[in-house]
Design an enzyme around this catalytic site. Structure first.
Site, PDB file in Angstrom:
ATOM      1  CE1 TYR A 200      -4.059   1.836   0.561  1.00 27.59           C
ATOM      2  CE2 TYR A 200      -3.122   2.633   2.609  1.00 27.59           C
ATOM      3  CZ  TYR A 200      -4.101   2.681   1.642  1.00 27.59           C
ATOM      4  OH  TYR A 200      -5.124   3.577   1.767  1.00 27.59           O
ATOM      5  NE  ARG A 253      -5.688  11.970  -6.055  1.00 26.25           N
ATOM      6  CZ  ARG A 253      -6.196  11.542  -4.907  1.00 26.25           C
ATOM      7  NH1 ARG A 253      -7.171  12.167  -4.338  1.00 26.25           N
ATOM      8  NH2 ARG A 253      -5.752  10.445  -4.315  1.00 26.25           N
ATOM      9  CE  LYS A 271      -6.874   3.362  -1.371  1.00 25.34           C
ATOM     10  NZ  LYS A 271      -6.917   4.219  -0.191  1.00 25.34           N
ATOM     11  CD  GLU A 343      -9.103   4.907  -3.256  1.00 25.29           C
ATOM     12  OE1 GLU A 343      -9.979   4.298  -2.635  1.00 25.29           O
ATOM     13  OE2 GLU A 343      -8.457   5.851  -2.771  1.00 25.29           O
ATOM     14  CG  ASP A 344      -6.285   7.458  -5.791  1.00 20.85           C
ATOM     15  OD1 ASP A 344      -6.921   7.884  -4.805  1.00 20.85           O
ATOM     16  OD2 ASP A 344      -5.159   6.955  -5.690  1.00 20.85           O
ATOM     17  CG  ASP A 366     -10.828   5.375   0.259  1.00 19.18           C
ATOM     18  OD1 ASP A 366     -11.279   5.399   1.410  1.00 19.18           O
ATOM     19  OD2 ASP A 366      -9.685   4.970  -0.028  1.00 19.18           O
ATOM     20  CG  ASP A 367      -9.376   9.386  -3.026  1.00 20.38           C
ATOM     21  OD1 ASP A 367      -8.400   8.969  -2.405  1.00 20.38           O
ATOM     22  OD2 ASP A 367      -9.799   8.852  -4.076  1.00 20.38           O
ATOM     23  CG  ASN A 508      -0.987   9.309   1.196  1.00 22.60           C
ATOM     24  OD1 ASN A 508      -0.245   9.361   2.166  1.00 22.60           O
ATOM     25  ND2 ASN A 508      -2.304   9.167   1.295  1.00 22.60           N
ATOM     26  CG  ASN A 552      -3.859   5.758   4.445  1.00 23.44           C
ATOM     27  OD1 ASN A 552      -4.817   5.130   4.005  1.00 23.44           O
ATOM     28  ND2 ASN A 552      -2.840   6.149   3.703  1.00 23.44           N
TER      29      ASN A 552
HETATM   30  O1  LIG Z   1      -4.092   5.470  -0.853  1.00 18.33           O
HETATM   31  C1  LIG Z   1      -3.831   6.110   0.177  1.00 18.33           C
HETATM   32  O2  LIG Z   1      -2.843   5.897   0.862  1.00 18.33           O
HETATM   33  C2  LIG Z   1      -4.797   7.153   0.656  1.00 18.33           C
HETATM   34  C3  LIG Z   1      -5.574   7.676  -0.466  1.00 18.33           C
HETATM   35  O3  LIG Z   1      -6.676   7.232  -0.745  1.00 18.33           O
HETATM   36  C4  LIG Z   1      -4.952   8.654  -1.352  1.00 18.33           C
HETATM   37  O4  LIG Z   1      -3.919   9.240  -1.009  1.00 18.33           O
HETATM   38  O5  LIG Z   1      -5.487   8.848  -2.434  1.00 18.33           O
HETATM   39 MG   LIG Z   2      -7.103   7.449  -2.796  1.00 17.52          MG
END
Ligand SMILES: O=C([O-])CC(=O)C(=O)O
Ligand SMILES: [Mg+2]
Length: 652
Positions: A200, A253, A271, A343-344, A366-367, A508, A552
C-alpha cells in the site's frame, strides 16, 4: 483419450445434476468444489441456497449425488464455514444470486494435481499433507518435506526483509498473491505494520509509476474505451460471479502523483488487499477495476512499456457514457448491494460521480468520504491532547480538492451536530487555501462549485504563510498533493499561535507529504500534534521518542465495507461515515494518548474494523437502508465471525 472422454461425460452428468438442484432450490449462489480423480476435471458448481436451510439442502443433495458418482472423487471444503473463500457470504449469503445464476449456474474446471499447485486460491505449496498429496494427485510434484503455514510465513518474511529496495518487496508480495493467496493474506494480517507500506502507500505509488515495467500477470479487470457497448460482457469474463466490493479508478489522480492512466491499477488491487486483510472481506468477492479512457501523461504516452490506451483522456459525453454504462452493467451483473468504491479520480469527476450515483447505487468515494472520516477521528483524539471542543477550533486547509473539501464538510457537519448551529455557520470556522491563495468571498465567481461553500468574508491572502498569520488556525491540514509545502516558516507560525499546534500532512505517498514527521517535531520544538497520510518512522526529539500517527483512510474503508455488507445496506449516508469515525476514535486508548498517538496501532486493525463495521451497520438499520432483516442482535459479534481467515483449509 478414452478416459478423458469418460471424464468429460461424467462432468457433464454432474453439471446436469447440479442444474437440476439449482432450479429446484431457487436461492442464492453457493460454491462447491468437486475434485475428480483425474486432473483437469474438477468442477466448481455455483449452487443456489436460501440462507442456512437452503444451503443444507443443497449440500445434502450434492453429497448424495457424489456418493453415487464418487468413484474416488473428493470434495474440497464441504463444510459451509470453510467453503472456498470463507468469509462473509458463508454466514450471510442470502439473495446474492442473480436470476441468471439461478437458471444457469456456472461451472468451470479447477484441476487437481499439477494444476492445483498453480491455482493461487487453493495452492498450499509444501503445506499439502501426505493425505492430500495422495488424494489430489500431488505425489512426486512436490519435494517430500511438509512445511507448516507458520514456517512458510517465517521463511517468506525472512526473504522479504533481505530486499533493500521497497519495490522488490512489492513485486515479491504480488508474486505471492498470484502463487498462494492464503499465505499472502496470512503474511499481511500477521505483519500488518511492516507490510502495509509495501503493498500500500507509499510503495504502491512507485509500483503504479513503473507498472508497465514490472507487469507480469494481469490483476483485476481493465475496461477501456475499446469495450464501450460491451461492458456487461467484460464483467462476465471475470471468473467470480458473487462480488461484494469493487474498487474502481480511472487513474487520473493516483495518490499525489497525478495522472498515471491505466497504470493506476495498483491502487484498486492494493485497496482490495486491505479490504481482505484489514476488514475480513473474502478475496474472491473483491474486484479491482481500472477504467482506461486514455492519459494526459506525456511521459507514459511515450513509454514503450506503458500498458494503457495511447491517447489523450476522453472527456465530456464520451467519458460520461462509458462511466454510465459501467455503473449500470455492475448493477445488472452483481445486484444493488455491490459496493462501488471510487478511488483516485480527479476532482471534477470524483464529485460528479458521487453526486450522480449516490442516490441510485451503493457508492462511496474513499478520497472524499473515507479520508474525511479518518481525519475526523484523529481530530477527536487530538482534542483530548489540546483541549476544547470541535466548535472551539479553527481549521485551515492547504488543498481544496476532494480530500480537503470532504474533510471540511464532515467536520462542519459534526460541529453542527455538537453545537446545534446551522451548517452554514459551522463552515465559517473552516478555511481553505488553494493554488491561488485563501478562498474568500471576493473569489466566489471564479471558484469551482465544490469550493464555493468555503468562500467566507475576508481579505485575500496569497500564500499559505499569509493565510496562517491572518486566520490563526489551531489546526492545519495538508491535502494538496504537493510535497514540502508546510515549510519551516509555516510550522513556526503555527507554533507561535498555538501551545500545541495540530498539524496533519495528509498527501501521499511520502514524497508528496506536506512535511515530514521530523520536520514537524523539530520546527515546532516537539510541540506539534502530528499525523500524516503516509507512514513515518518514530522521531527522537530532545531525548524523547515521538511516534507519529498515520491518518490514512485504510483505517476506515475496510470496516465501513464490512458494515455495509453485514447489514445489506443499499446506500452510503454521511451519518455512516460519522459512525465509522466515532468507532475509530473510541479505539484510541489512554496509552496511545500518552504516546501522543491520534490513532490506535494498525496491529489491532481487524478488531477496529469489526467495531467500525458494527457502528456502520447499526447506523444503516437506524436510517432504514439495511436490507438484511431481521436486524441481528449482536452486530459486533456478527462482524467478527464473518471475517475471512487465511489459515489453510483441509482438503479432504
Ligand atoms: O491510498 C492512500 O494511501 C490514501 C488515499 O486514498 C490517497 O492518497 O489517495
Ligand atoms: Mg485514494
Amino acid at each position: 483419450m478414452n478416459r478423458d472422454r469418460k471424464q468429460q461425460k461424467k462432468n457433464a452428468e454432474w453439471k446436469k445434476e447440479s442444474l437440476k438442484y439449482c432450479s429446484r432450490i431457487r436461492t442464492a449462489a453457493r460454491t462447491y468444489l468437486v475434485l475428480t480423480p483425474r486432473r483437469a476435471s474438477a468442477v466448481v458448481v455455483a449452487l443456489s441456497s436460501n440462507g442456512r436451510s437452503g444451503e443444507r439442502k443443497v449440500k445434502a443433495a450434492m453429497e448424495s449425488t457424489l456418493k453415487e458418482k464418487r468413484d474416488g472423487a473428493s470434495v474440497l471444503d464441504m463444510d459451509p464455514k470453510s467453503t472456498v473463500g470463507g468469509g462473509v457470504e458463508d454466514t450471510y449469503g442470502e439473495d446474492s444470486a442473480t436470476e441468471d445464476q439461478l437458471v444457469t449456474p456456472w461451472t468451470y474446471s479447477v484441476a487437481s494435481g499439477y494444476t492445483l499447485l498453480r491455482d493461487p486460491r487453493h495452492n498450499k505449496g509444501l503445506a499439502f499433507t501426505e493425505k492430500e498429496r495422495d488424494a489430489h494427485y500431488l505425489r512426486g510434484l512436490l519435494p517430500p518435506t511438509f512445511v507448516s503455514q507458520e514456517l512458510q510465513e517465517r521463511k517468506l518474511m525472512k526473504n522479504l526483509r533481505q530486499y533493500e529496495v521497497p519495490l522488490q518487496r512489492y513485486v515479491a508480495m504480488m508474486d505471492l498473491m498470484e502463487r498462494n493467496e492464503r499465505l499472502f493474506y496470512k503474511l499481511l494480517i500477521d505483519n500488518v505494520e511492516e507490510l502495509l507500506p509495501v503493498v500500500y502507500t507509499p510503495t504502491v505509488g512507485e509500483a503504479c509509476q513503473k507498472y508497465g515495467s514490472i507487469f507480469r500477470r494481469p490483476q483485476g479487470l481493465y475496461i477501456s474505451l475499446k469495450e464501450k457497448g460491451k461492458i456487461l460482457e467484460v464483467l462476465k469474463n471475470w471468473p467470480e460471479k458473487s462480488i461484494q466490493v469493487i474498487v474502481v479508478t480511472d487513474g487520473e489522480r493516483i495518490l499525489g502523483l497525478g495522472d498515471l492512466g491505466c497504470q493506476g491499477m495498483g491502487i484498486p488491487v492494493g485497496k482490495l488487499a486491505l479490504y481482505t486483510a484489514l476488514g475480513g472481506i473474502r478475496p474472491s468477492s473483491c474486484l479491482p477495476i481500472t477504467i482506461d479512457v486514455g492519459t494526459n501523461n506525456e511521459q507514459l504516452l511515450n513509454d514503450e512499456f506503458y500498458i494503457g490506451l495511447r491517447q489523450k483522456r476522453a472527456t465530456g459525453q464520451e467519458y460520461d457514457e462509458l462511466l454510465h454504462e459501467f455503473m449500470y452493467a455492475v448493477k445488472q451483473q452483481y445486484g444493488e448491494k455491490v459496493i462501488v468504491q471510487f478511488e483516485d479520480f480527479a476532482n471534477h469527476n470524483a464529485f460528479e460521480l458521487l453526486a450522480k450515483y449516490g442516490t441510485t447505487h451503493l457508492v462511496f468515494n474513499d478520497d472524499i468520504q473515507g479520508t474525511a472520516s479518518v481525519v475526523l477521528a484523529g481530530l477527536v483524539a487530538a482534542l483530548k491532547l489540546v483541549g476544547g471542543t470541535l466548535p472551539d477550533h479553527t481549521f485551515l486547509f492547504l488543498g481544496a480538492g476532494e480530500a480537503g473539501t470532504g474533510i471540511a464538510e464532515l467536520i462542519a457537519l459534526e460541529m453542527s451536530k455538537q453545537s446545534k448551529a446551522p451548517l452554514e455557520e459551522t463552515r465559517k470556522k473552516i478555511w481553505l487555501v488553494d493554488s491561488k491563495g485563501l478562498i474568500v468571498s471576493s473569489r466566489k465567481e471564479s471558484l469551482q462549485y465544490f469550493k464555493k461553500p468555503w468562500a467566507h468574508e475576508h481579505e485575500p491572502a496569497k500564500t499559505l504563510l499569509e493565510a496562517v498569520k491572518a486566520i490563526k488556525p489551531t489546526v492545519l491540514i495538508g491535502s494538496s498533493g504537493v510535497g514540502k509545502t508546510f515549510t519551516k516558516e509555516v510550522v513556526e507560525a503555527m507554533t507561535s499561535i498555538n501551545e500545541k499546534p495540530v498539524i496533519l500532512a495528509l498527501s501521499n505517498p511520502t514524497s508528496q507529504s506536506e512535511c515530514t514527521a521530523e520536520e514537524a517535531y523539530t520546527w515546532s520544538k516537539g510541540r506539534a500534534i502530528f499525523a500524516s497520510g503516509s507512514p513515518f518512522d518514530p522521531v527522537e526529539y530532545d531525548g524523547k521518542v515521538i511516534v507519529p500517527g498515520q491518518s490514512n483512510n485504510a483505517y476506515i474503508f475496510p470496516g465501513l465495507g464490512l458494515g455495509l455488507i453485514i447489514s445489506g445496506a443499499i446506500r452510503v449516508h454521511d451519518d455512516m461515515l460519522l459512525a465509522a469515525s466515532e468507532a475509530l476514535a473510541a479505539q484510541v486508548t489512554q496509552e496511545n494518548f500518552d504516546r501522543g498517538l491520534l490513532y490506535p496501532p494498525f496491529s489491532n486493525i481487524r478488531k477496529i474494523s469489526a467495531r467500525i463495521a458494527a457502528g456502520v451497520a447499526a447506523k444503516a438499520y437506524e436510517l432504514g437502508v439495511a436490507t438484511r432483516l431481521p436486524r441481528p442482535e449482536n452486530l459486533l459479534k456478527l462482524a467478527e465471525s464473518c471475517m475471512y481467515s487465511p489459515s489453510y483449509r483441509n482438503y479432504r
